[in-house]
Design a protein around this motif. Structure first.
Motif, PDB file in Angstrom:
ATOM      1  N   LYS A  72       0.838  -1.215   0.000  1.00  0.00           N
ATOM      2  CA  LYS A  72       0.000   0.000   0.000  1.00  0.00           C
ATOM      3  C   LYS A  72       0.869   1.260   0.000  1.00  0.00           C
ATOM      4  N   ALA A  73       1.947   1.200   0.772  1.00  0.00           N
ATOM      5  CA  ALA A  73       2.843   2.360   0.844  1.00  0.00           C
ATOM      6  C   ALA A  73       3.469   2.634  -0.522  1.00  0.00           C
ATOM      7  N   ILE A  74       3.886   1.544  -1.186  1.00  0.00           N
ATOM      8  CA  ILE A  74       4.495   1.705  -2.516  1.00  0.00           C
ATOM      9  C   ILE A  74       3.470   2.272  -3.487  1.00  0.00           C
ATOM     10  N   GLU A  75       2.238   1.753  -3.408  1.00  0.00           N
ATOM     11  CA  GLU A  75       1.180   2.252  -4.294  1.00  0.00           C
ATOM     12  C   GLU A  75       0.860   3.716  -3.999  1.00  0.00           C
ATOM     13  N   ALA A  76       1.026   4.109  -2.728  1.00  0.00           N
ATOM     14  CA  ALA A  76       0.749   5.497  -2.331  1.00  0.00           C
ATOM     15  C   ALA A  76       1.888   6.438  -2.710  1.00  0.00           C
ATOM     16  N   GLY A  77       2.996   5.843  -3.208  1.00  0.00           N
ATOM     17  CA  GLY A  77       4.066   6.695  -3.702  1.00  0.00           C
ATOM     18  C   GLY A  77       5.379   6.580  -2.968  1.00  0.00           C
ATOM     19  N   ARG A  78       5.448   5.717  -1.924  1.00  0.00           N
ATOM     20  CA  ARG A  78       6.734   5.593  -1.238  1.00  0.00           C
ATOM     21  C   ARG A  78       7.455   4.356  -1.789  1.00  0.00           C
ATOM     22  N   ASP A  79       8.539   4.579  -2.480  1.00  0.00           N
ATOM     23  CA  ASP A  79       9.276   3.484  -3.117  1.00  0.00           C
ATOM     24  C   ASP A  79      10.769   3.685  -2.907  1.00  0.00           C
ATOM     25  N   ASP A  80      11.138   3.911  -1.686  1.00  0.00           N
ATOM     26  CA  ASP A  80      12.541   4.181  -1.367  1.00  0.00           C
ATOM     27  C   ASP A  80      13.267   2.911  -0.922  1.00  0.00           C
ATOM     28  N   ALA A  81      14.533   3.041  -0.535  1.00  0.00           N
ATOM     29  CA  ALA A  81      15.363   1.889  -0.138  1.00  0.00           C
ATOM     30  C   ALA A  81      14.818   1.230   1.129  1.00  0.00           C
ATOM     31  N   TRP A  82      14.303   2.085   2.044  1.00  0.00           N
ATOM     32  CA  TRP A  82      13.823   1.523   3.322  1.00  0.00           C
ATOM     33  C   TRP A  82      12.613   0.617   3.098  1.00  0.00           C
ATOM     34  N   VAL A  83      11.641   1.073   2.309  1.00  0.00           N
ATOM     35  CA  VAL A  83      10.434   0.281   2.060  1.00  0.00           C
ATOM     36  C   VAL A  83      10.778  -1.006   1.325  1.00  0.00           C
ATOM     37  N   ASN A  84      11.673  -0.925   0.334  1.00  0.00           N
ATOM     38  CA  ASN A  84      12.031  -2.138  -0.416  1.00  0.00           C
ATOM     39  C   ASN A  84      12.806  -3.138   0.455  1.00  0.00           C
ATOM     40  N   PHE A  85      13.683  -2.593   1.297  1.00  0.00           N
ATOM     41  CA  PHE A  85      14.398  -3.506   2.199  1.00  0.00           C
ATOM     42  C   PHE A  85      13.422  -4.208   3.141  1.00  0.00           C
ATOM     43  N   LEU A  86      12.485  -3.366   3.721  1.00  0.00           N
ATOM     44  CA  LEU A  86      11.529  -3.944   4.662  1.00  0.00           C
ATOM     45  C   LEU A  86      10.629  -4.966   3.970  1.00  0.00           C
ATOM     46  N   MET A  87      10.319  -4.722   2.713  1.00  0.00           N
ATOM     47  CA  MET A  87       9.528  -5.683   1.952  1.00  0.00           C
ATOM     48  C   MET A  87      10.312  -6.990   1.775  1.00  0.00           C
ATOM     49  N   GLY A  88      11.581  -6.896   1.395  1.00  0.00           N
ATOM     50  CA  GLY A  88      12.404  -8.107   1.244  1.00  0.00           C
ATOM     51  C   GLY A  88      12.553  -8.864   2.556  1.00  0.00           C
ATOM     52  N   PHE A  89      12.744  -8.098   3.616  1.00  0.00           N
ATOM     53  CA  PHE A  89      12.911  -8.707   4.938  1.00  0.00           C
ATOM     54  C   PHE A  89      11.683  -9.554   5.316  1.00  0.00           C
ATOM     55  N   ASN A  90      10.476  -8.971   5.117  1.00  0.00           N
ATOM     56  CA  ASN A  90       9.261  -9.686   5.509  1.00  0.00           C
ATOM     57  C   ASN A  90       8.906 -10.819   4.543  1.00  0.00           C
ATOM     58  N   LEU A  91       9.227 -10.619   3.260  1.00  0.00           N
ATOM     59  CA  LEU A  91       9.016 -11.722   2.312  1.00  0.00           C
ATOM     60  C   LEU A  91       9.903 -12.920   2.654  1.00  0.00           C
ATOM     61  N   ASN A  92      11.110 -12.660   3.145  1.00  0.00           N
ATOM     62  CA  ASN A  92      11.971 -13.755   3.615  1.00  0.00           C
ATOM     63  C   ASN A  92      11.294 -14.529   4.753  1.00  0.00           C
ATOM     64  N   LYS A  93      10.619 -13.760   5.614  1.00  0.00           N
ATOM     65  CA  LYS A  93       9.988 -14.408   6.761  1.00  0.00           C
ATOM     66  C   LYS A  93       8.831 -15.312   6.351  1.00  0.00           C
ATOM     67  N   ILE A  94       8.147 -14.909   5.275  1.00  0.00           N
ATOM     68  CA  ILE A  94       7.034 -15.770   4.833  1.00  0.00           C
ATOM     69  C   ILE A  94       7.509 -16.746   3.745  1.00  0.00           C
ATOM     70  N   GLU A  95       8.863 -16.861   3.604  1.00  0.00           N
ATOM     71  CA  GLU A  95       9.521 -17.847   2.736  1.00  0.00           C
ATOM     72  C   GLU A  95       9.212 -17.641   1.259  1.00  0.00           C
ATOM     73  N   ASP A  96       8.925 -16.390   0.877  1.00  0.00           N
ATOM     74  CA  ASP A  96       8.786 -16.042  -0.547  1.00  0.00           C
ATOM     75  C   ASP A  96      10.115 -15.454  -0.988  1.00  0.00           C
ATOM     76  N   TYR A  97      11.099 -16.375  -1.133  1.00  0.00           N
ATOM     77  CA  TYR A  97      12.477 -15.933  -1.307  1.00  0.00           C
ATOM     78  C   TYR A  97      12.723 -15.272  -2.667  1.00  0.00           C
ATOM     79  N   GLN A  98      12.063 -15.736  -3.715  1.00  0.00           N
ATOM     80  CA  GLN A  98      12.283 -15.151  -5.029  1.00  0.00           C
ATOM     81  C   GLN A  98      11.808 -13.701  -5.049  1.00  0.00           C
ATOM     82  N   SER A  99      10.628 -13.429  -4.490  1.00  0.00           N
ATOM     83  CA  SER A  99      10.125 -12.050  -4.413  1.00  0.00           C
ATOM     84  C   SER A  99      11.015 -11.209  -3.513  1.00  0.00           C
ATOM     85  N   ALA A 100      11.470 -11.804  -2.413  1.00  0.00           N
ATOM     86  CA  ALA A 100      12.341 -11.077  -1.485  1.00  0.00           C
ATOM     87  C   ALA A 100      13.591 -10.610  -2.194  1.00  0.00           C
ATOM     88  N   LEU A 101      14.160 -11.458  -3.059  1.00  0.00           N
ATOM     89  CA  LEU A 101      15.387 -11.075  -3.773  1.00  0.00           C
ATOM     90  C   LEU A 101      15.162  -9.877  -4.682  1.00  0.00           C
TER      91      LEU A 101
END
Length: 1014
Positions: A96-125
């Motif tokens: 939602k944040a990305i769709e609202a216009g925030r697409d910085d390094a912090w949001v992408n890192f946090l997205m990768g971090f949480n995708l790792n936790k839900i074992e969606d490793y390809q998306s996390a990368l």
């Protein structure tokens, strides 16, 4: 008016977050509900760790759908959710944040971090790579990238990122852990262990580190070390994982600890593991434990995950074959073959299974193919080839397969027995014999076919005893032809010169339907050679009815009745044998034996003396039994002479030495007795009776401490013998150790329970009084002791047999009872029958009159000797009760083997072997309760003894006397004197009163009245 927002900014600038939070809370309480206020409250609460409260404010702002705040609210909500470990929800808000216009390094890192936790490793990368492109390249980003790559199976790439992360953050434990994990996945287990050891060096010794080291050590095939770490991980973990238990099972299986491995696997299954591996692993462990049905079930479960796995299919076939389901096994083997498996093992197993189905030709095709595929032919496959060759009648071809296999596996019963069978089928019986013997060693309960084959082979090699053993085992088979088997047993017994056993087997063969000329022709020559007393008696009765009585027939009949303990009839036929002219040691000794059963001990002794006189070669056993009879009669000097002769003629054992020592003690020759007891103990250190006699002898010599040691040795051998405990108690008492004496008397009492003699109760009472008043040691006279009980002695079996002198051999000799087998029940009864039952008075009488000997100190002995006349003997000892002093236990009546020309021959010389037979029961002859009648019935045996003694002169039977328990002490004598004085005074007073009443009405004075009375 001061602006609160300005104050808030100042507080934030000073990092006074508490003040800022209080300010915002006061604003909220004053009614401010602006989005600005809620956003700042959420931010401050998030900083302070109150994530849930922060989310509540963020939700309020989100509900307003204010585009001005949405981007920030979505990002902050995602951050708090991520911190609360709710990665799925965090990913939703980050999108939602990305769709609202925030697409910085912090949001992408946090997205990768949480995708790792839900074992969606390809998306996390993808997001992590974008965060890097947007300028983030710190250790955390590198670590998360390495994590995603490692879990995607790209372990080498993961290692590059993780090592870069480690350079930026040295000694970071998660990074070291991931490096170890990825190196382990690449098979670099030693490098992996190195990283995990770095973590341990940093003080982090947790479940994960130990389990990972254990996994790597197990992969290096170091299971013992691996288990150390895995077990440590289990102890450190509150909730051990399925992975941990799986690894423990893997290493336990390598160590062949299959039961423990199964336990670990079950724990893993209980924690949710349910896959191909765990069921296959369970099946393999069960298979190694021989639990085939359970293994088959687990293999089938594993097969559900991999239906076409050829290894699983092969193992299912193996389990089916081993459980006898050969048709189904072939199906699975062929399915494995259809999946491409065509090796040495599979073709061998197919051949083995076809062999079990009786398809020998097809079996040989697969077995030969397996033989060609292998580098070498294993022993089991060689056996299978040979088995099918023999089934096709090709034993010559089988031998080259079997001989190398038998040499390779000498402990394989099937190979050894098959080798023996093929050699026997080829008529090579001597070569087959050692293979049969080896197979028997390996299998105590072989199949009936094997027993039959081995028995036949043993007969053909002349080993009839071995053949008979096989036939006996074969009788246990319900389907066996028992008539034929008993016939073969009879043939074996006949070839071993066991006529009686042969007759018995032939009779049994008849009872099972074998009644042909072959059997009758074998039985006819054995009629007069039976060693079965009852069977022999039946045959002899027929002979008695059909031909005149002869000395030999009478002797044979007497012998059979003696074996059957039918003493009336034995006496009758002994008399006939004597009347027909028999006059030898055999007749005399058996006469003495029956007289002993009738308790005519003097006449029995005379018979034994006559037997001794008639023996060509003196027999020590006869002297021994004569000596025991002399002991019964109290003729200790004569008994000693007999024992000396018995020792001279070869009867040397602990029992006779102990018996002679007892006799010498009765003769007051304690030092001589001591010598014999020591010899007895040299022969057998565990002879409790000898230790008893030693203790008693030493006490007679005033060597109390040594005597106590001897009694204690006896106690060690027989710890619960109340008589031994009493002896120890008396010895302690004589040593002045009253407390110890009291302890042992009480132990003896407890063991005797309701049969405790009064003497023990008296002693306990006396010692309890004595110990309670702490009387000084030595204040009383020496306490009495018991003599060793003869019934406790184990009689030497050689000395207890019926005399060996045989019946006459003019026609055919009487079989030797020494070789006649007893049934196992009879032998056990004879061996285990208590000694007091052998030749003793009723038990109640024995309990009422225990045997004791008084002890005296050296000083008392001297005082006593000075007080008695010169001609008086030493103080008389109480005799042992007659019912326990001596009971002869003849073991068997034996006769010599046949001699050339039918001449009678005495075979007593040098023989002591024989069957133990208890033929001195409490009612020695005939029915119970008829001893008196039997004594009268055997009265005329006196004239058979040939002795010049007057048969009316009967030596007195030793009396059952109870010795004085204690000598009266000075205190007791004082008490007795006082009691007598009181009685005298009472008498005088009574007389005086009587006199007063008599003269009260007369003028006569009291003095005149008394004088008139005296």
């Amino acid at each position: 008016m001061e602006n609160p927002k300005n104050n808030f900014d100042e507080l934030i600038a000073r990092k006074d977050y508490n003040g800022a939070l209080q300010l915002l809370k006061s604003m909220e309480s004053e009614g401010d509900a602006s989005s600005w206020l809620y956003c700042n409250l959420a931010w401050l609460l998030g900083i302070r760790g109150s994530k849930e409260e922060a989310l509540s404010y963020l939700k309020k702002v989100e509900a307003r759908n204010d585009n001005k705040f949405n981007k920030w609210v979505f990002s902050e909500t995602a951050g708090n959710l991520s911190a609360l470990n709710r990665p799925g929800e965090a990913v939703v808000y980050l999108k939602k944040a990305i769709e609202a216009g925030r697409d910085d390094a912090w949001v992408n890192f946090l997205m990768g971090f949480n995708l790792n936790k839900i074992e969606d490793y390809q998306s996390a990368l993808i997001y992590l790579q974008k965060a890097k492109e947007l300028g983030r390249n710190d250790a955390q980003l590198l670590f998360e990238t390495g994590w995603a790559l490692g879990n995607s199976g790209r372990n080498a790439e993961a290692i590059d990122y993780l090592r870069a992360a480690l350079e930026l953050s040295p000694d970071d434990i998660p990074t070291l852990n991931e490096l170890g994990w990825n190196y382990g996945k690449l098979g670099e287990h030693k490098i992996a262990i190195g990283y995990y050891n770095q973590i341990k060096d940093l003080g982090h010794d947790d479940v994960n580190v130990n389990s990972e080291i254990g996994w790597n050590l197990g992969s290096l095939d170091r299971p013992e070390e691996a288990l150390e770490y895995l077990r440590k991980a289990e102890k450190l973990s509150d909730e051990p994982s399925a992975f941990l238990y799986s690894e423990m099972a893997r290493n336990l299986r390598k160590l062949e600890e299959y039961e423990e491995a199964l336990e670990a696997l079950q724990k893993a299954a209980n924690l949710g593991r349910d896959d191909y591996w765990i069921h296959a692993e369970m099946a393999w462990n069960l298979l190694q434990l021989g639990r085939l049905s359970e293994a088959l079930g687990q293999f089938r479960k594993s097969n559900q995950y991999k239906p076409d796995d050829r290894w699983i299919l092969s193992q299912i076939g193996y389990c089916l074959g081993e459980t006898g389901k050969y048709e189904e096994a072939i199906e699975y083997y062929l399915r494995a073959k259809s999946q491409g498996r065509d090796d040495h093992w599979l073709n061998g197993r197919i051949g083995w299974t076809l062999s079990k189905l009786g398809q020998s030709e097809d079996a040989l095709k697969y077995l030969k193919r397996a033989e060609a595929q292998g580098d070498r032919l294993p022993a089991w496959m060689a056996f299978e080839i040979a088995l099918n060759l023999r089934a096709l009648g090709r034993c010559e071809e089988a031998i080259p397969y079997l001989l190398p296999a038998a040499a390779e596996e000498p402990d394989n019963y099937h190979i050894q027995s098959e080798t023996a069978l093929n050699l026997a089928r080829l008529g090579r019986y001597d070569e087959a014999a050692p293979y049969f013997a080896r197979a028997r060693q390996l299998n105590a309960e072989p199949e009936p076919w094997f027993l039959a084959e081995e028995a036949t082979n043993l007969e053909r090699t002349g080993d009839y005893a071995g053949a008979a053993e096989c036939y006996e085992k074969l009788l246990k088979d319900e389907d066996a032809d028992k008539g034929a088997i008993y016939y073969r047993l009879g043939i074996c017994a006949k070839n071993r010169n066991l006529a009686s056993a042969a007759m018995d087997y032939f009779k049994k063969a008849q009872s099972f339907g074998k009644d042909d000329q072959e059997l009758l022709s074998e039985m006819a020559p054995l009629v007069n050679k039976s060693e079965n007393p009852r069977e022999a008696l039946a045959i002899l009765r027929q002979l008695e009815a059909s031909e005149p009585m002869s000395e030999k027939l009478a002797s044979d009949l007497a012998y059979c009745h003696l074996q059957l303990e039918e003493y009336d009839e034995a006496f009758h036929y002994l008399t006939k044998a004597r009347d027909l002219g028999r006059n030898d040691s055999w007749l005399a000794e058996n006469t003495g034996f029956i007289l002993g059963k009738a308790e005519k001990y003097d006449q029995a002794l005379a018979c034994y003396e006559r037997a001794i006189a008639l023996q060509d070669q003196p027999q020590g056993s006869t002297y021994y039994k004569a000596g025991k009879l002399a002991n019964i009669l109290g003729k200790y000097g004569q008994a000693n002479e007999f024992f000396q002769k018995a020792l001279q003629y070869g009867v040397i054992n602990g029992e006779i030495l102990t018996e002679n020592a007892w006799t010498l003690n009765k003769m007051q020759k304690h030092l001589s007795a001591l010598t014999y007891i020591e010899q007895a103990l040299d022969i057998d250190k565990n002879n409790a009776t000898a230790w008893n006699e030693l203790g008693w002898t030493l006490v007679q010599l005033d060597r109390f401490n040594e005597g106590l040691n001897a009694f204690e040795k006896s106690e060690q051998i027989k710890p619960d013998d109340p008589w031994v405990l009493k002896q120890i108690a008396y010895t302690y008492e004589n040593l002045g150790k009253y407390a110890d004496a009291l302890t042992y008397f009480k132990r003896a009492r407890d063991l005797m329970a309701d049969k405790t003699p009064q003497e023990i109760q008296d002693e306990i009472w006396f010692l309890e009084k004595k110990t309670s008043r702490q009387t000084p040691a030595g204040s009383d006279t020496v306490r009495p002791m018991e003599a060793p009980r003869p019934q406790e002695r184990v009689r030497h079996e050689d000395s207890l047999k019926i005399p060996d002198n045989s019946p006459p051999a003019e026609k055919s000799p009487v079989p030797e009872p020494a070789t006649a087998p007893l049934s196992s029940e009879a032998a056990a009864e004879s061996e285990n029958r208590p000694a007091e039952e052998e030749f003793s008075a009723p038990a109640a009488e024995r309990e009422e009159i225990p045997a004791e000997r008084p002890l005296r100190s050296a000083q008392e002995a001297r005082i006593e000797a000075e007080a008695r006349p010169e001609e008086a003997p030493r103080s008389a000892e109480p005799q042992r009760p007659v019912e326990t002093e001596l009971r002869i236990r003849p073991e068997a009546v034996t006769k010599p083997a046949e001699t050339p020309g039918g001449a009678r021959q005495n075979e007593n010389s040098g023989k002591n072997a024989g069957i133990r037979r208890n033929i001195f029961p409490e009612n020695p002859i005939g029915n119970k309760g008829e001893n008196t009648k039997k004594k009268e019935k055997f009265a005329d045996f006196a004239e058979m003894t040939g002795s010049a003694r007057d048969s009316e002169q009967k030596p007195a039977k030793p009396q059952n006397t109870r010795p004085v328990e204690r000598k009266k002490t000075a205190r007791q004598e004082s008490k007795l004197f006082r009691n007598l004085l009181i009685l005298l005074l009472i008498g005088v007073t009574a007389f005086f009163i009587y006199a007063v009443f008599k003269i009260k009405d007369s003028s006569e004075s009291i003095l005149e009245f008394i004088l008139s009375k005296f």
